[in-house]
Design a protein around this motif. Sequence first.
Motif, PDB file in Angstrom:
ATOM      1  N   HIS A  85     -10.543  -6.092  -0.289  1.00  0.00           N
ATOM      2  CA  HIS A  85     -10.501  -6.721  -1.615  1.00  0.00           C
ATOM      3  C   HIS A  85      -9.964  -8.147  -1.602  1.00  0.00           C
ATOM      4  CE1 HIS A  85     -11.205  -2.526  -2.733  1.00  0.00           C
ATOM      5  NE2 HIS A  85     -12.027  -3.127  -3.569  1.00  0.00           N
TER       6      HIS A  85
ATOM      7  N   CYS B  95       0.245  -0.640  -4.758  1.00  0.00           N
ATOM      8  CA  CYS B  95      -1.135  -0.146  -4.851  1.00  0.00           C
ATOM      9  C   CYS B  95      -1.185   1.222  -5.528  1.00  0.00           C
ATOM     10  CB  CYS B  95      -1.744  -0.035  -3.463  1.00  0.00           C
ATOM     11  SG  CYS B  95      -1.979  -1.625  -2.681  1.00  0.00           S
TER      12      CYS B  95
ATOM     13  N   ILE C 140       1.029  -6.377  -5.186  1.00  0.00           N
ATOM     14  CA  ILE C 140      -0.221  -6.156  -4.443  1.00  0.00           C
ATOM     15  C   ILE C 140      -0.658  -7.507  -3.874  1.00  0.00           C
ATOM     16  CG2 ILE C 140      -2.590  -5.337  -4.550  1.00  0.00           C
ATOM     17  CD1 ILE C 140      -1.804  -3.780  -7.096  1.00  0.00           C
TER      18      ILE C 140
ATOM     19  N   HIS D  92       0.810  -1.221   0.000  1.00  0.00           N
ATOM     20  CA  HIS D  92       0.000   0.000   0.000  1.00  0.00           C
ATOM     21  C   HIS D  92       0.843   1.271   0.000  1.00  0.00           C
ATOM     22  CE1 HIS D  92      -3.245  -2.736   0.840  1.00  0.00           C
ATOM     23  NE2 HIS D  92      -4.116  -1.756   0.866  1.00  0.00           N
TER      24      HIS D  92
ATOM     25  N   HIS E  93      -3.280  -9.019  -3.288  1.00  0.00           N
ATOM     26  CA  HIS E  93      -4.297  -9.826  -3.979  1.00  0.00           C
ATOM     27  C   HIS E  93      -3.862 -10.264  -5.375  1.00  0.00           C
ATOM     28  CE1 HIS E  93      -6.432  -8.553  -0.578  1.00  0.00           C
ATOM     29  NE2 HIS E  93      -6.586  -7.326  -0.984  1.00  0.00           N
TER      30      HIS E  93
ATOM     31  N   SER F 170      -3.809  -1.418  -9.819  1.00  0.00           N
ATOM     32  CA  SER F 170      -4.642  -1.845  -8.685  1.00  0.00           C
ATOM     33  C   SER F 170      -4.974  -3.335  -8.751  1.00  0.00           C
ATOM     34  CB  SER F 170      -5.956  -1.060  -8.587  1.00  0.00           C
ATOM     35  OG  SER F 170      -6.978  -1.709  -9.306  1.00  0.00           O
ATOM     36  N   CYS F 171      -5.435  -3.871  -7.619  1.00  0.00           N
ATOM     37  CA  CYS F 171      -5.729  -5.300  -7.533  1.00  0.00           C
ATOM     38  C   CYS F 171      -6.894  -5.700  -8.423  1.00  0.00           C
ATOM     39  CB  CYS F 171      -5.990  -5.703  -6.084  1.00  0.00           C
ATOM     40  SG  CYS F 171      -7.318  -4.790  -5.299  1.00  0.00           S
TER      41      CYS F 171
ATOM     42  N   ASP G 292      -7.955  -6.510   4.613  1.00  0.00           N
ATOM     43  CA  ASP G 292      -8.150  -5.722   3.408  1.00  0.00           C
ATOM     44  C   ASP G 292      -9.421  -6.187   2.712  1.00  0.00           C
ATOM     45  OD1 ASP G 292      -6.092  -3.965   1.485  1.00  0.00           O
ATOM     46  OD2 ASP G 292      -7.720  -4.987   0.451  1.00  0.00           O
TER      47      ASP G 292
ATOM     48  N   LEU H 274      -5.069   4.235  -4.106  1.00  0.00           N
ATOM     49  CA  LEU H 274      -5.453   4.986  -2.909  1.00  0.00           C
ATOM     50  C   LEU H 274      -4.469   6.085  -2.565  1.00  0.00           C
ATOM     51  CD1 LEU H 274      -5.149   3.119   0.514  1.00  0.00           C
ATOM     52  CD2 LEU H 274      -3.575   2.823  -1.365  1.00  0.00           C
TER      53      LEU H 274
ATOM     54  N   ASN I 228     -10.907   0.364  -8.191  1.00  0.00           N
ATOM     55  CA  ASN I 228     -12.219  -0.140  -7.804  1.00  0.00           C
ATOM     56  C   ASN I 228     -13.073   0.834  -6.997  1.00  0.00           C
ATOM     57  OD1 ASN I 228     -10.849  -0.298  -5.247  1.00  0.00           O
ATOM     58  ND2 ASN I 228      -9.915  -2.167  -6.060  1.00  0.00           N
TER      59      ASN I 228
HETATM   60  S1  SF4 Z   1      -7.931  -1.739  -3.542  1.00  0.00           S
HETATM   61 FE1  SF4 Z   1      -6.164  -0.560  -4.091  1.00  0.00          FE
HETATM   62  S2  SF4 Z   1      -5.237  -0.127  -2.113  1.00  0.00           S
HETATM   63 FE2  SF4 Z   1      -6.616  -1.833  -1.788  1.00  0.00          FE
HETATM   64  S3  SF4 Z   1      -5.362  -3.665  -2.077  1.00  0.00           S
HETATM   65 FE3  SF4 Z   1      -6.296  -3.163  -4.041  1.00  0.00          FE
HETATM   66  S4  SF4 Z   1      -4.752  -1.941  -5.070  1.00  0.00           S
HETATM   67 FE4  SF4 Z   1      -4.221  -1.936  -2.925  1.00  0.00          FE
END
Ligand code: SF4
Lengths: 470, 214
Positions: free
Chosen positions: A130, A408, A107, A63, A109, A346-347, A128, A412, A430
């Motif tokens: 996600h 990430c 990341i 993150h 995920h 991002s994930c 988390d 964010l 997302n």
């Molecule tokens: S939503 Fe964004 S901040 Fe959260 S784990 Fe996925 S990539 Fe990282």
Amino acid sequence: MKKTLYDKIWNEHLVHENKDGSSLIYIDRHLVHEVTSPQAFDGLGIKKRNIWNKNSIFAVSDHNVPTKNRASGIDDKISKLQVDTLIDNCKKHKLSYFDLNNINQGIVHVIGPELAITQPGMTLVCGDSHTSTHGALASLAFGIGTSDVEHVLATQCININKEKNFKINITNSLSHLVSSKDLILHIIKIIGTSGGTGYTIEFTGNCIENMSIESRMTMCNMSIEAGAKSGLVSFDSKTFDYMLNRKYSPSKQHLNSAIKYWETLVSDSDAEFDKTLSFDAADVLPQVTWGTSPEMTTDINGKTPDPENENDSSKKQYIQRALDYMGLEANQDIQSIKLDKIFIGSCTNSRIEDLRQAAKILEGYKISDHIKQAIVVPGSGHVKAEAEKEGLDKIFIKSGFEWREPGCSMCLGMNNDSLLPYERCASTSNRNFEGRQGDKGRTHLVSPSMAALAAIKGHFSNVVEFINEK
Amino acid sequence: MKNKIIEGQVIPFDQSNIDTDAIIPKQYLKSIKKSGFGPFLFDSLRYTDPGDLGTTEKRNLNSDFVLNIKPYSDGNIILANDNFGCGSSREHAVWALKDYGIEAVISTSFADIFYRNSFKNGLLLISLKKDELENIFDEISASPKYNLTINIQNQTITTPNSQVYSFTISDADKERIIFEYDDIELSLKYKDKIRNYESEMKLKKPWIFENNND
Ligand code: SF4
């Protein structure tokens, strides 16, 4: 009795049923990142408790990490302290940790499935939301808060109530260049951000059967944006192929018994779901969010809504507030919206398939002069290496994108990658919440190919039409 | 029977889908502590200037934001619209609400992860029916000084004009609020059962316990 996949994984992990209806569920895998873990490790220390099963834990920093000039370390002192705290905790407790120079870093995920830390039929948690992503491999995965991180560290279990079963069946196939991101945004637009609250969603139907594991991950990833803590897809030959020959795939010795178990990980054909909805994939066009919640979505030929058309005063207010925040008018054509920044990562959309889709659009084009910055942030070291092997990095760089290190990033904006006030971004992430990508920043969620096309045009445009011309 | 009564001014926050990013923005998640988040609760709504962990300058209050308006600025009970606490799993959101002094949130519905996080930290969440919620909103706009009394044992809310609404929470959650249980301690009562389960699974699914870490 006929069982859903969710029922099966639940029963397999049930340790104890409490009188109040909650149950202790055994957790097979625990993924840990730097932001939601320090207070949990602290809590263990204060109570002098031990970690129950260290082998179940895999930790990574994602993150808060820089996505360029990694060699020079983390500038931001507070971020550095958080990452160092995770490193210290992992050393102290002898836990698996992937540091920033390790090709396995990325990341959380993205690396879980990619390294086969996530396997079918497992229960998996992470601090988390996600974490739902991992359900694409027929595992029961969900996000938890920091108190529960501590609870799982100390007991290997989580004390929860069973959710209800929700089947989302998708027939037919998506049109060329319409992606699973468009499909899940379309679904959230219809069922709303609390449409899945209290349920585990299983995605079924021939559209899902034909989908790659990566695309299924995008679907499950965003089930949390529909309120469901977990998304699921039953085990099939695609899951099987995906699971082999990865870093933590079952050893040869146990592989056959693992496969035997995996093959049971499907919902029985007449299993009862508490709720079922059907969608036709052929109806789905490329989607763009116009507001500050993932349910505020329209298709590429659409317009922003007009609050005056709402009778309910709180709905009216809800729409007006979002339009004001986003700096948009009512009834504005989506394609007229001009952009400042483009974020591919991002994930949700930073796997190799996503980068291929974006690169395919960008090849032979330059990004528009209006775009101040366009970045691609691969989801992991492995995704980055694979993309470089295929020459995708060169396509991105040639078109004007920056090619970054995994993390990430601008999803964010906890590191240096963020929007400045009022900047407008086409993002493959997302969440389009107020301030998500930076204070007063404006986020439009789209698929990777739509983000790539927005970069070329400087505004939103229909990727399906573009490719016909290209 | 042990009980807990929460009493105080209501803060009317008439929005739905209030997400945890809004409750506590990302820059504060860099903290490795559990405390000190109160001053940053609803940070980007509450102040007109940007803030960060470690900022010591005095911030400019947004005078239009409900937490900055008298008498709501003395409040300890938030009243909000549907789906409060959606989005990120960050428990920091609950720590910020508690640290600020919020003792209960009333809405029609809450996001699942936020719900768990709240009771784990002794923050009471109450779901009311839509029309009940709207009644309370209406009454506050008529008379902003508005104190509710929440009786947790009886599961009732009493309004200033003695109207009583009842609400449901599970017995376990009720006990979490009243007794402030240590959940880990409660689960560890079953540690033999957990161990037996684990030994059984090590035989049945040995690959789950592999971790070929180098
Ligand atoms: S939503 Fe964004 S901040 Fe959260 S784990 Fe996925 S990539 Fe990282």
